[in-house]
Design an enzyme around this catalytic site. Structure first.
Site, PDB file in Angstrom:
ATOM      1  N   GLU A 185       1.108   5.574   0.784  1.00  0.00           N
ATOM      2  CA  GLU A 185       0.492   6.693   1.517  1.00  0.00           C
ATOM      3  C   GLU A 185       0.785   8.028   0.822  1.00  0.00           C
ATOM      4  O   GLU A 185       1.911   8.288   0.419  1.00  0.00           O
ATOM      5  CB  GLU A 185       1.054   6.705   2.944  1.00  0.00           C
ATOM      6  CG  GLU A 185       0.450   7.812   3.796  1.00  0.00           C
ATOM      7  CD  GLU A 185       0.853   7.663   5.251  1.00  0.00           C
ATOM      8  OE1 GLU A 185       0.687   6.565   5.821  1.00  0.00           O
ATOM      9  OE2 GLU A 185       1.346   8.649   5.817  1.00  0.00           O
TER      10      GLU A 185
ATOM     11  N   SER B 289       0.865  -1.189   0.000  1.00  0.00           N
ATOM     12  CA  SER B 289       0.000   0.000   0.000  1.00  0.00           C
ATOM     13  C   SER B 289       0.899   1.236   0.000  1.00  0.00           C
ATOM     14  O   SER B 289       2.074   1.167   0.373  1.00  0.00           O
ATOM     15  CB  SER B 289      -0.938  -0.008   1.213  1.00  0.00           C
ATOM     16  OG  SER B 289      -0.221  -0.179   2.412  1.00  0.00           O
TER      17      SER B 289
ATOM     18  N   LYS C 151      -6.130  -0.666  21.556  1.00  0.00           N
ATOM     19  CA  LYS C 151      -6.741  -0.346  20.255  1.00  0.00           C
ATOM     20  C   LYS C 151      -7.227  -1.625  19.571  1.00  0.00           C
ATOM     21  O   LYS C 151      -8.281  -1.638  18.935  1.00  0.00           O
ATOM     22  CB  LYS C 151      -5.739   0.374  19.348  1.00  0.00           C
ATOM     23  CG  LYS C 151      -5.311   1.732  19.880  1.00  0.00           C
ATOM     24  CD  LYS C 151      -4.526   2.546  18.877  1.00  0.00           C
ATOM     25  CE  LYS C 151      -3.080   2.157  18.752  1.00  0.00           C
ATOM     26  NZ  LYS C 151      -2.263   3.166  18.028  1.00  0.00           N
TER      27      LYS C 151
ATOM     28  N   HIS D  57       3.939  -0.966   3.678  1.00  0.00           N
ATOM     29  CA  HIS D  57       3.194   0.277   3.436  1.00  0.00           C
ATOM     30  C   HIS D  57       4.232   1.375   3.218  1.00  0.00           C
ATOM     31  O   HIS D  57       5.045   1.644   4.105  1.00  0.00           O
ATOM     32  CB  HIS D  57       2.320   0.592   4.661  1.00  0.00           C
ATOM     33  CG  HIS D  57       1.573   1.888   4.573  1.00  0.00           C
ATOM     34  ND1 HIS D  57       0.394   2.022   3.879  1.00  0.00           N
ATOM     35  CD2 HIS D  57       1.832   3.118   5.089  1.00  0.00           C
ATOM     36  CE1 HIS D  57      -0.056   3.274   3.984  1.00  0.00           C
ATOM     37  NE2 HIS D  57       0.809   3.957   4.708  1.00  0.00           N
TER      38      HIS D  57
ATOM     39  N   ASP E  15      -1.416  14.076  15.338  1.00  0.00           N
ATOM     40  CA  ASP E  15      -0.434  14.978  15.944  1.00  0.00           C
ATOM     41  C   ASP E  15      -0.923  16.396  15.800  1.00  0.00           C
ATOM     42  O   ASP E  15      -1.420  16.794  14.742  1.00  0.00           O
ATOM     43  CB  ASP E  15       0.919  14.843  15.234  1.00  0.00           C
ATOM     44  CG  ASP E  15       1.748  13.758  15.864  1.00  0.00           C
ATOM     45  OD1 ASP E  15       1.598  13.535  17.083  1.00  0.00           O
ATOM     46  OD2 ASP E  15       2.527  13.129  15.139  1.00  0.00           O
TER      47      ASP E  15
ATOM     48  N   PHE F   3      12.338  14.727  10.007  1.00  0.00           N
ATOM     49  CA  PHE F   3      11.111  13.969  10.224  1.00  0.00           C
ATOM     50  C   PHE F   3      11.343  12.849  11.245  1.00  0.00           C
ATOM     51  O   PHE F   3      10.526  12.616  12.142  1.00  0.00           O
ATOM     52  CB  PHE F   3      10.632  13.409   8.881  1.00  0.00           C
ATOM     53  CG  PHE F   3       9.207  13.004   8.875  1.00  0.00           C
ATOM     54  CD1 PHE F   3       8.238  13.820   9.453  1.00  0.00           C
ATOM     55  CD2 PHE F   3       8.814  11.814   8.293  1.00  0.00           C
ATOM     56  CE1 PHE F   3       6.900  13.444   9.457  1.00  0.00           C
ATOM     57  CE2 PHE F   3       7.481  11.430   8.287  1.00  0.00           C
ATOM     58  CZ  PHE F   3       6.524  12.246   8.875  1.00  0.00           C
TER      59      PHE F   3
HETATM   60  P1  FAD Z   1      -2.517   6.577  20.176  1.00  0.00           P
HETATM   61  O1  FAD Z   1      -2.436   5.147  19.791  1.00  0.00           O
HETATM   62  O2  FAD Z   1      -3.755   7.053  20.789  1.00  0.00           O
HETATM   63  O3  FAD Z   1      -1.322   6.950  21.132  1.00  0.00           O
HETATM   64  C1  FAD Z   1       0.041   6.817  20.756  1.00  0.00           C
HETATM   65  C2  FAD Z   1       0.866   6.668  22.018  1.00  0.00           C
HETATM   66  O4  FAD Z   1       0.696   7.807  22.870  1.00  0.00           O
HETATM   67  C3  FAD Z   1       0.459   5.469  22.839  1.00  0.00           C
HETATM   68  O5  FAD Z   1       1.038   4.306  22.358  1.00  0.00           O
HETATM   69  C4  FAD Z   1       0.938   5.902  24.201  1.00  0.00           C
HETATM   70  O6  FAD Z   1       2.318   5.677  24.353  1.00  0.00           O
HETATM   71  C5  FAD Z   1       0.635   7.384  24.213  1.00  0.00           C
HETATM   72  N1  FAD Z   1      -0.703   7.656  24.773  1.00  0.00           N
HETATM   73  C6  FAD Z   1      -1.903   7.612  24.112  1.00  0.00           C
HETATM   74  N2  FAD Z   1      -2.936   7.909  24.940  1.00  0.00           N
HETATM   75  C7  FAD Z   1      -2.378   8.145  26.144  1.00  0.00           C
HETATM   76  C8  FAD Z   1      -2.908   8.477  27.424  1.00  0.00           C
HETATM   77  N3  FAD Z   1      -4.227   8.647  27.619  1.00  0.00           N
HETATM   78  N4  FAD Z   1      -2.040   8.617  28.464  1.00  0.00           N
HETATM   79  C9  FAD Z   1      -0.717   8.444  28.284  1.00  0.00           C
HETATM   80  N5  FAD Z   1      -0.144   8.118  27.083  1.00  0.00           N
HETATM   81  C10 FAD Z   1      -0.962   7.973  26.053  1.00  0.00           C
HETATM   82  N6  FAD Z   1      -0.647  11.851  12.175  1.00  0.00           N
HETATM   83  C11 FAD Z   1      -1.491  12.761  11.632  1.00  0.00           C
HETATM   84  O7  FAD Z   1      -1.650  13.854  12.198  1.00  0.00           O
HETATM   85  N7  FAD Z   1      -2.189  12.490  10.471  1.00  0.00           N
HETATM   86  C12 FAD Z   1      -2.067  11.295   9.832  1.00  0.00           C
HETATM   87  O8  FAD Z   1      -2.709  11.066   8.817  1.00  0.00           O
HETATM   88  C13 FAD Z   1      -1.186  10.299  10.383  1.00  0.00           C
HETATM   89  N8  FAD Z   1      -1.062   9.082   9.826  1.00  0.00           N
HETATM   90  C14 FAD Z   1      -0.281   8.135  10.420  1.00  0.00           C
HETATM   91  C15 FAD Z   1      -0.195   6.838   9.870  1.00  0.00           C
HETATM   92  C16 FAD Z   1       0.586   5.857  10.460  1.00  0.00           C
HETATM   93  C17 FAD Z   1       0.630   4.472   9.845  1.00  0.00           C
HETATM   94  C18 FAD Z   1       1.333   6.168  11.635  1.00  0.00           C
HETATM   95  C19 FAD Z   1       2.216   5.120  12.262  1.00  0.00           C
HETATM   96  C20 FAD Z   1       1.267   7.424  12.192  1.00  0.00           C
HETATM   97  C21 FAD Z   1       0.466   8.424  11.610  1.00  0.00           C
HETATM   98  N9  FAD Z   1       0.341   9.707  12.167  1.00  0.00           N
HETATM   99  C22 FAD Z   1      -0.486  10.638  11.582  1.00  0.00           C
HETATM  100  C23 FAD Z   1       1.096  10.054  13.373  1.00  0.00           C
HETATM  101  C24 FAD Z   1       0.264   9.821  14.633  1.00  0.00           C
HETATM  102  O9  FAD Z   1      -0.896  10.626  14.599  1.00  0.00           O
HETATM  103  C25 FAD Z   1       1.120  10.167  15.826  1.00  0.00           C
HETATM  104  O10 FAD Z   1       2.117   9.218  16.021  1.00  0.00           O
HETATM  105  C26 FAD Z   1       0.347  10.453  17.113  1.00  0.00           C
HETATM  106  O11 FAD Z   1       1.234  11.076  18.030  1.00  0.00           O
HETATM  107  C27 FAD Z   1      -0.207   9.210  17.768  1.00  0.00           C
HETATM  108  O12 FAD Z   1      -1.280   8.734  17.082  1.00  0.00           O
HETATM  109  P2  FAD Z   1      -1.836   7.257  17.439  1.00  0.00           P
HETATM  110  O13 FAD Z   1      -3.020   7.052  16.613  1.00  0.00           O
HETATM  111  O14 FAD Z   1      -0.757   6.268  17.363  1.00  0.00           O
HETATM  112  O15 FAD Z   1      -2.238   7.514  18.950  1.00  0.00           O
END
Ligand code: FAD
Length: 279
Positions: free
Chosen positions: A10, A8, A158, A258, A102, A209
């Protein structure tokens, strides 16, 4: 290892119609020859690219490609997100990359109240099993994590909330993926985890990055990259290094790859060709 690794690619949403046309007509058209399962389109957290992501997904689908939106909830209310889920369902979207997201730079520390687990739950509540949900995984541990174990526990939560598969943050240490998959096995997690692959094409942007997302560029690799001053030489070197990484990952049983394309097709195509994945 499956016989046919799933590939895939991105993209990020282009700023305007012209950029979107170019992405769909040129970049996606070139990459489609590699027979990817889908093209995913990133989402600016806080809804900053909500329209751009949707428009790019719809344009890709209208051109006959399978497209997968990324979605994050940030500090949004569920009622901000639900209409978008309905639009995606009506458009024929089958999968969503489900994230916390983020904070755009300049907004200080990440203070989003909704993490990815909350969004997985919201989508399952609102849309049932309509979408295959992909979540992010961090073999090198997310920079916000208090420990490797607590980070893995967030990943597990998750999966327990209903995620179907995962894509990892990019990394250059294959051992990190191996270790992460061992953790999954020990925890009884069997969803496919696809390594996220970042081709090496520009030293400055790669280092910037990687620093931002907490990806380790190993010392030997950083030193090699710093010595290469010609862009074409760097691309050739990057293709070799990343092709070897992909080979190692597939040898470890990765179900596919990916690619973070940065809206370009050249390096990903060459890597796939080295791996024998080109059509
Ligand atoms: P989560 O899984 O919710 O959290 C990530 C980590 O943060 C957890 O593993 C934990 O260590 C910590 N954490 C979470 N919740 C808590 C809590 N309540 N208390 C304490 N610690 C906590 N970013 C964008 O903005 N747009 C995108 O389109 C995008 N695409 C992405 C695609 C992929 C495949 C990946 C790997 C990352 C992408 N990101 C994107 C980056 C991502 O949004 C960031 O890494 C963000 O900081 C965490 O998102 P997550 O969904 O992993 O969060």
């Amino acid at each position: 290892m499956t016989d046919e690794p799933r590939i895939s690619f991105e993209f990020f949403p282009p700023r305007d119609d012209g950029g979107r046309d170019k992405l769909v007509d040129t970049v996606a058209a070139k990459l489609e020859t590699l027979n990817p399962e889908f093209f995913s389109v990133t989402y600016g957290a806080g809804g900053s690219t909500r329209d751009g992501t949707r428009q790019t997904v719809q344009a890709l689908m209208q051109a006959g490609h399978e497209a997968v939106p990324h979605l994050s909830m940030g500090n949004d209310d569920p009622t901000d997100v639900q209409p978008l889920l309905d639009v995606y369902a009506e458009s024929g979207v089958k999968q969503i990359v489900t994230l916390r997201g983020d904070q755009p730079s300049g907004f200080g520390a990440n203070k989003f109240s909704n993490n990815a687990e909350a969004l997985v739950k919201l989508i399952r509540q609102h849309s049932g099993d309509r979408f295959h949900l992909i979540v992010a995984a961090y073999p090198e541990v997310h920079p916000d994590a208090m420990s490797a174990t607590s980070d893995f526990d967030f990943f597990r939560s998750k999966v327990e909330a209903g995620a179907d598969s995962a894509i990892t943050q990019f990394f250059y240490n294959a051992e990190a993926y191996y270790n992460f998959m061992n953790r999954c096995e020990q925890a009884g997690i069997s969803i496919p985890v696809y390594p996220g692959i970042m081709p090496i094409t520009n030293a400055e942007s790669l280092f910037r990055f990687a620093g931002k997302v907490g990806a380790d560029v190993p010392r030997w690799l950083r030193y090699e990259i710093e010595e290469i001053h010609d862009e074409n030489d760097l691309r050739d070197f990057g293709v070799e290094v990343v092709s070897r990484l992909c080979e190692t990952l597939m040898g470890m049983g990765a179900p596919g790859l990916h690619f973070y394309t940065l809206n370009r097709w050249g390096a990903s195509t060459r890597i796939c060709s080295n791996l024998g994945l080109a059509a």
